[in-house]
Design an enzyme around this catalytic site. Sequence first.
Site, PDB file in Angstrom:
ATOM      1  N   ASP A  25       0.795  -1.234   0.000  1.00 23.01           N
ATOM      2  CA  ASP A  25       0.000   0.000   0.000  1.00 23.01           C
ATOM      3  C   ASP A  25       0.834   1.295   0.000  1.00 23.01           C
ATOM      4  OD1 ASP A  25      -1.378  -2.272   1.175  1.00 23.01           O
ATOM      5  OD2 ASP A  25      -3.036  -0.944   1.678  1.00 23.01           O
ATOM      6  N   GLU A  71      -4.088   1.818  -3.209  1.00 23.90           N
ATOM      7  CA  GLU A  71      -5.374   2.271  -2.664  1.00 23.90           C
ATOM      8  C   GLU A  71      -5.280   3.534  -1.803  1.00 23.90           C
ATOM      9  OE1 GLU A  71      -7.611   0.314   0.289  1.00 23.90           O
ATOM     10  OE2 GLU A  71      -5.956   0.293   1.697  1.00 23.90           O
ATOM     11  N   ASN A  72      -4.073   3.816  -1.263  1.00 25.90           N
ATOM     12  CA  ASN A  72      -3.897   5.002  -0.415  1.00 25.90           C
ATOM     13  C   ASN A  72      -2.946   6.020  -1.041  1.00 25.90           C
ATOM     14  OD1 ASN A  72      -3.626   2.405   1.778  1.00 25.90           O
ATOM     15  ND2 ASN A  72      -5.326   3.834   2.069  1.00 25.90           N
ATOM     16  N   ASN A  85     -10.261  -1.445   0.091  1.00 28.30           N
ATOM     17  CA  ASN A  85     -11.456  -0.758   0.597  1.00 28.30           C
ATOM     18  C   ASN A  85     -11.467   0.742   0.314  1.00 28.30           C
ATOM     19  OD1 ASN A  85      -9.271  -1.005   2.581  1.00 28.30           O
ATOM     20  ND2 ASN A  85     -10.585   0.216   3.903  1.00 28.30           N
ATOM     21  N   HIS A  86     -10.282   1.351   0.099  1.00 26.92           N
ATOM     22  CA  HIS A  86     -10.234   2.802  -0.160  1.00 26.92           C
ATOM     23  C   HIS A  86     -10.340   3.161  -1.648  1.00 26.92           C
ATOM     24  CE1 HIS A  86      -9.642   4.395   3.833  1.00 26.92           C
ATOM     25  NE2 HIS A  86      -8.762   3.446   4.084  1.00 26.92           N
ATOM     26  N   HIS A 144      -6.605  -8.223   0.350  1.00 26.27           N
ATOM     27  CA  HIS A 144      -6.706  -6.996   1.137  1.00 26.27           C
ATOM     28  C   HIS A 144      -7.633  -7.274   2.325  1.00 26.27           C
ATOM     29  CE1 HIS A 144      -5.831  -2.723   1.155  1.00 26.27           C
ATOM     30  NE2 HIS A 144      -7.035  -2.529   1.630  1.00 26.27           N
ATOM     31  N   HIS A 180      -3.413  -4.121   3.402  1.00 32.73           N
ATOM     32  CA  HIS A 180      -4.436  -3.414   4.182  1.00 32.73           C
ATOM     33  C   HIS A 180      -4.026  -3.040   5.599  1.00 32.73           C
ATOM     34  CE1 HIS A 180      -8.275  -1.930   5.645  1.00 32.73           C
ATOM     35  NE2 HIS A 180      -8.303  -2.854   6.579  1.00 32.73           N
ATOM     36  N   HIS A 233      -1.086  -2.414   6.736  1.00 34.61           N
ATOM     37  CA  HIS A 233       0.013  -1.434   6.669  1.00 34.61           C
ATOM     38  C   HIS A 233       1.173  -1.770   7.601  1.00 34.61           C
ATOM     39  CE1 HIS A 233      -2.685   1.996   4.869  1.00 34.61           C
ATOM     40  NE2 HIS A 233      -2.780   0.842   4.226  1.00 34.61           N
TER      41      HIS A 233
HETATM   42 FE   FE2 Z   1      -4.149   0.525   2.645  1.00 37.04          FE
HETATM   43 FE   FE2 Z   2      -7.189  -0.952   3.023  1.00 32.17          FE
END
Ligand code: FE2
Ligand code: FE2
Length: 268
Positions: A8, A39-40, A67-68, A160, A185, A187
């Site tokens: 991520d 995603e981030n 999810n993001h 994730h 996810h 991190h």
């Molecule tokens: Fe993430």
């Molecule tokens: Fe995530």
Amino acid sequence: MNILFVGDVFGSAGRHIVREHLPHVLETNAVDLLVINGENSAGGFGITPAIAEELFDMGAHVITTGNHVWDKREIFEYMTVPANSDVRGRRVIRPANFASGTPGYGLFQGELPSGQKYAVINLQGRVFMSSSDDPFRKTDELLTQIAAESGAKVILVDFHAETTSEKAALGWYLDGRVTAVLGTHTHIPTADERILPGGTAFQTDVGMSGPYDSVIGVEVEQVLQRFLTGMPGKFEAAKGNPKMCAALIQCDGATGRAHAIQRIMLGE
Ligand SMILES: [Fe+2]
Ligand SMILES: [Fe+2]
């Protein structure tokens, strides 16, 4: 065949540290296939088309999310393309077990200039995450689809998910059927990278590529206030102590079996 998977990418600090280290890692390890979880990558929340292009320009073949993925609306249209399209937006994938009809796709099947075929699957867990379809049976469906369409043997799965148990379970479920199951996810990188008996590389979480003087990427003080008071407040991407976290996998291109997995964490 060598595969690099970058965990991520969080905000500008994550993008900068990846840009700094990636060329050297790609060259010294003769990386054939590069997959980045983005995603981030836009300020910690979501991804924009411009940032996706930036990651592709760094050499990414496929960008996975989680999810993001929908935090930035601009990405909806970028990812809404025909399944057989060769535009870059087709190479940004979201969890395959999201509700049907969601923009984008959860599987990408490609071919490298060498002729080597590969597939990348993105899935989201169901424990302590927002609801989605069953990631286990969804993968069964996708593996049948891959066998019928490209026949790719090199198959990378970005799972994730929040819990170590769900990630370990999917690793064992897919052992011998895919090249790698890599967690994202949380991190936080885990020290359990290994090759499972059937030849699948596994790591519970590859870890964030972003600022580690943070609470999983977010400014410490803002998260502390949330825990101490329960009051809403803004969350912003931190900057301090950036690290790039990745997993390097060696596999047999003909069979898709992994030989080795190495955990990578590089900082300033
Ligand atoms: Fe993430
Ligand atoms: Fe995530």
